[in-house]
Motif scaffolding. Structure first.
Motif, PDB file in Angstrom:
ATOM      1  N   SER A   1       0.586  -1.218   0.227  1.00  0.00           N
ATOM      2  CA  SER A   1       0.094  -0.219   0.303  1.00  0.00           C
ATOM      3  C   SER A   1       0.781   1.247   0.265  1.00  0.00           C
ATOM      4  CB  SER A   1      -0.822   0.203   1.077  1.00  0.00           C
ATOM      5  OG  SER A   1      -0.230   0.132   2.463  1.00  0.00           O
ATOM      6  N   ARG A   2       2.051   1.508   0.599  1.00  0.00           N
ATOM      7  CA  ARG A   2       2.988   1.694   0.853  1.00  0.00           C
ATOM      8  C   ARG A   2       3.523   2.558  -0.424  1.00  0.00           C
ATOM      9  NH1 ARG A   2       5.573   5.389   4.590  1.00  0.00           N
ATOM     10  NH2 ARG A   2       4.242   4.292   6.028  1.00  0.00           N
ATOM     11  N   ILE A   3       4.198   1.910  -1.037  1.00  0.00           N
ATOM     12  CA  ILE A   3       4.103   1.587  -2.703  1.00  0.00           C
ATOM     13  C   ILE A   3       3.234   2.724  -3.596  1.00  0.00           C
ATOM     14  CG2 ILE A   3       5.189   0.708  -4.712  1.00  0.00           C
ATOM     15  CD1 ILE A   3       6.116  -1.511  -2.942  1.00  0.00           C
ATOM     16  N   ALA A   4       2.116   1.288  -4.001  1.00  0.00           N
ATOM     17  CA  ALA A   4       0.785   1.846  -4.205  1.00  0.00           C
ATOM     18  C   ALA A   4       0.807   3.949  -3.892  1.00  0.00           C
ATOM     19  CB  ALA A   4      -0.273   1.521  -4.439  1.00  0.00           C
ATOM     20  N   LEU A   5       1.341   3.933  -2.759  1.00  0.00           N
ATOM     21  CA  LEU A   5       1.193   5.819  -1.919  1.00  0.00           C
ATOM     22  C   LEU A   5       2.737   6.772  -2.521  1.00  0.00           C
ATOM     23  CD1 LEU A   5      -0.362   7.965  -0.953  1.00  0.00           C
ATOM     24  CD2 LEU A   5       1.154   7.163   1.316  1.00  0.00           C
TER      25      LEU A   5
ATOM     26  N   ALA B   1       1.469   5.196 -12.691  1.00  0.00           N
ATOM     27  CA  ALA B   1       0.569   4.755 -12.115  1.00  0.00           C
ATOM     28  C   ALA B   1       0.039   3.516 -12.481  1.00  0.00           C
ATOM     29  CB  ALA B   1      -1.130   5.565 -13.335  1.00  0.00           C
ATOM     30  N   ALA B   2       0.826   2.704 -13.617  1.00  0.00           N
ATOM     31  CA  ALA B   2       0.694   1.152 -13.148  1.00  0.00           C
ATOM     32  C   ALA B   2       1.193   0.833 -12.231  1.00  0.00           C
ATOM     33  CB  ALA B   2       1.280   1.116 -14.987  1.00  0.00           C
ATOM     34  N   ASN B   3       2.204   1.333 -12.217  1.00  0.00           N
ATOM     35  CA  ASN B   3       2.939   0.397 -10.926  1.00  0.00           C
ATOM     36  C   ASN B   3       2.215   0.906  -9.594  1.00  0.00           C
ATOM     37  OD1 ASN B   3       5.358  -1.397  -9.314  1.00  0.00           O
ATOM     38  ND2 ASN B   3       5.643   0.910  -8.501  1.00  0.00           N
ATOM     39  N   SER B   4       1.371   1.821  -9.330  1.00  0.00           N
ATOM     40  CA  SER B   4       0.906   1.886  -8.160  1.00  0.00           C
ATOM     41  C   SER B   4      -0.249   1.261  -8.085  1.00  0.00           C
ATOM     42  CB  SER B   4       0.234   3.781  -8.513  1.00  0.00           C
ATOM     43  OG  SER B   4      -0.755   3.654  -7.354  1.00  0.00           O
ATOM     44  N   SER B   5      -1.106   0.948  -9.278  1.00  0.00           N
ATOM     45  CA  SER B   5      -2.457   0.091  -9.597  1.00  0.00           C
ATOM     46  C   SER B   5      -2.140  -1.394  -9.219  1.00  0.00           C
ATOM     47  CB  SER B   5      -2.746  -0.035 -10.787  1.00  0.00           C
ATOM     48  OG  SER B   5      -3.330   1.087 -10.826  1.00  0.00           O
ATOM     49  N   ALA B   6      -0.441  -1.737  -9.787  1.00  0.00           N
ATOM     50  CA  ALA B   6      -0.773  -2.760  -9.855  1.00  0.00           C
ATOM     51  C   ALA B   6       0.018  -3.731  -8.048  1.00  0.00           C
ATOM     52  CB  ALA B   6       0.936  -3.439  -9.696  1.00  0.00           C
ATOM     53  N   ASN B   7       0.374  -2.486  -7.154  1.00  0.00           N
ATOM     54  CA  ASN B   7       0.890  -2.498  -6.535  1.00  0.00           C
ATOM     55  C   ASN B   7      -0.553  -2.429  -4.944  1.00  0.00           C
ATOM     56  OD1 ASN B   7       3.549  -3.367  -5.039  1.00  0.00           O
ATOM     57  ND2 ASN B   7       3.671  -1.949  -7.007  1.00  0.00           N
ATOM     58  N   GLN B   8      -1.585  -1.434  -5.869  1.00  0.00           N
ATOM     59  CA  GLN B   8      -2.465  -1.813  -4.005  1.00  0.00           C
ATOM     60  C   GLN B   8      -3.552  -2.680  -4.669  1.00  0.00           C
ATOM     61  OE1 GLN B   8      -5.456   1.792  -5.769  1.00  0.00           O
ATOM     62  NE2 GLN B   8      -7.073   0.479  -5.975  1.00  0.00           N
TER      63      GLN B   8
END
Length: 357
Positions: free
Chosen positions: A80-84, A90-97
């Motif tokens: 979640s912290r990586i996503a933040l 956006a792609a990496n954020s969504s994947a980690n989310q």
């Protein structure tokens, strides 16, 4: 010999299980490091976060630690912290989310004693912040469709987040996605947004002007009028609709009932004046389009226009008797007296307007 072999085997299994548990401890250490990384770059923080996430990869992969709540709670924290913090990607954020969301659900199911409740909630809130950040970053880049998708994702997961419905409606307007403007602003109204009147204004204008759905527009207009019965804007729009349809009688009938109910309401008196004044303006537009040589028609239209203006004046005067500072009425009378070359009344109205400003 068998006893020796079995002993060695058991030692090996215990060592491997401890090794897997040590991955959880290593993840905890990485998490603790983040509090010391306040002055570090984004790249440094992402390195620490990804290393911590890698430890949880190993922890959940092993039979002995895959069902330990900490394996999943810390996985949720890191992902979640990586996503933040990596919201710009956006792609990496969504994947980690997605990783974080899966980990949150798994941790919730395993945390029967509530020992990891705080970490799980921390991760859940961070996921929401990540989605909001992606929307804000997309908006700043003028990627309005991307911002709308991000804000809609937030509201889908948190259907009571009024602010995000407002944000979604605003970016939908920028993206010219008018049905989404209406949908999001309507939901904000349902959630009792403090300035619902402003949202109704936007919805009504969007429905009539952009979606061009007069039936839906009139429905939402009647809803707004019922909620704000004294608001001159909503009453004015509704009477204007009837005027444009040529149904003057309906417009005046509606206002007449309101005046009978509240004879000391300046807005209603002024709006009744508007029903005549707007007819005069429509005739003026028609007259201005005439061939200058058609003097007879020009004169006839001028007579009709003056008749409507004269019918408007008593209602405007009645409005000012009730509310001497009724700006809309004063402005309309100023135009009327200028048209009629009534300099005395024009100067008097002009003076009153200047005093108000």
């Amino acid at each position: 010999m068998k006893k020796i072999l079995f002993s060695l085997l058991f030692v090996g299994v215990a060592t491997l299980a401890n090794a897997q548990k040590s991955e959880i401890e290593a993840a905890k250490k990485q998490w603790a490091l983040l509090s010391l990384n306040k002055d570090k770059t984004l790249a440094d923080n992402l390195k620490t976060l990804n290393e911590g996430l890698a430890h949880t990869d190993k922890a959940i992969a092993h039979e002995k630690s895959k069902d330990l709540v900490e394996s999943w709670s810390y996985r949720a924290l890191f992902a979640s912290r990586i996503a933040l913090v990596d919201s710009l990607d956006a792609a990496n954020s969504s994947a980690n989310q997605k990783i974080a969301e899966e980990a949150v659900e798994k941790a919730k199911a395993l945390d029967t004693k509530g020992n990891e409740k705080e970490n799980i909630e921390n991760a859940r809130l961070t996921i929401q912040d990540a989605m909001r950040n992606r929307g804000i970053y997309a908006y700043q880049k003028k990627d309005f469709a991307g911002a709308l998708a991000a804000f809609n994702e937030v509201t889908a997961k948190n259907p009571n987040d009024t602010a995000m419905f407002i944000n979604a409606g605003v970016v939908a307007k920028e993206a010219k996605n008018y049905p989404e403007v209406v949908r999001n602003f309507k939901r904000a109204i349902e959630l009792n947004y403090k300035d619902s009147k402003m949202l109704y204004n936007d919805i009504i204008k969007t429905t009539f002007d952009d979606i061009k759905d007069s039936v839906a527009g009139l429905t939402i207009l009647k809803e707004a009028s019922a909620k704000y019965p004294d608001d001159p804007y909503f009453i004015g729009v509704e009477t204007d609709i009837y005027l444009k349809r040529g149904d003057i009688a309906k417009s005046q009938e509606m206002l007449g009932k309101l005046v009978a109910k509240e004879p000391k309401n300046a807005n209603y008196q002024s709006l009744l004046g508007d029903t005549y004044y707007k007819q005069a303006l429509a005739i003026q537009t028609q007259r201005n389009a005439l061939d200058p040589k058609k003097t007879k028609e020009f004169s006839e239209l001028g007579t009709k226009m003056t008749k409507f203006i004269d019918q408007a004046i008593p209602y405007y005067k009645a409005a000012l008797d009730i509310d001497p500072k009724h700006v809309n009425t004063l402005e309309n009378l100023a135009i009327i007296y200028a048209f009629k070359n009534d300099n005395v009344n024009y100067e008097a109205i002009k003076k009153r307007l200047a005093e108000l400003k």
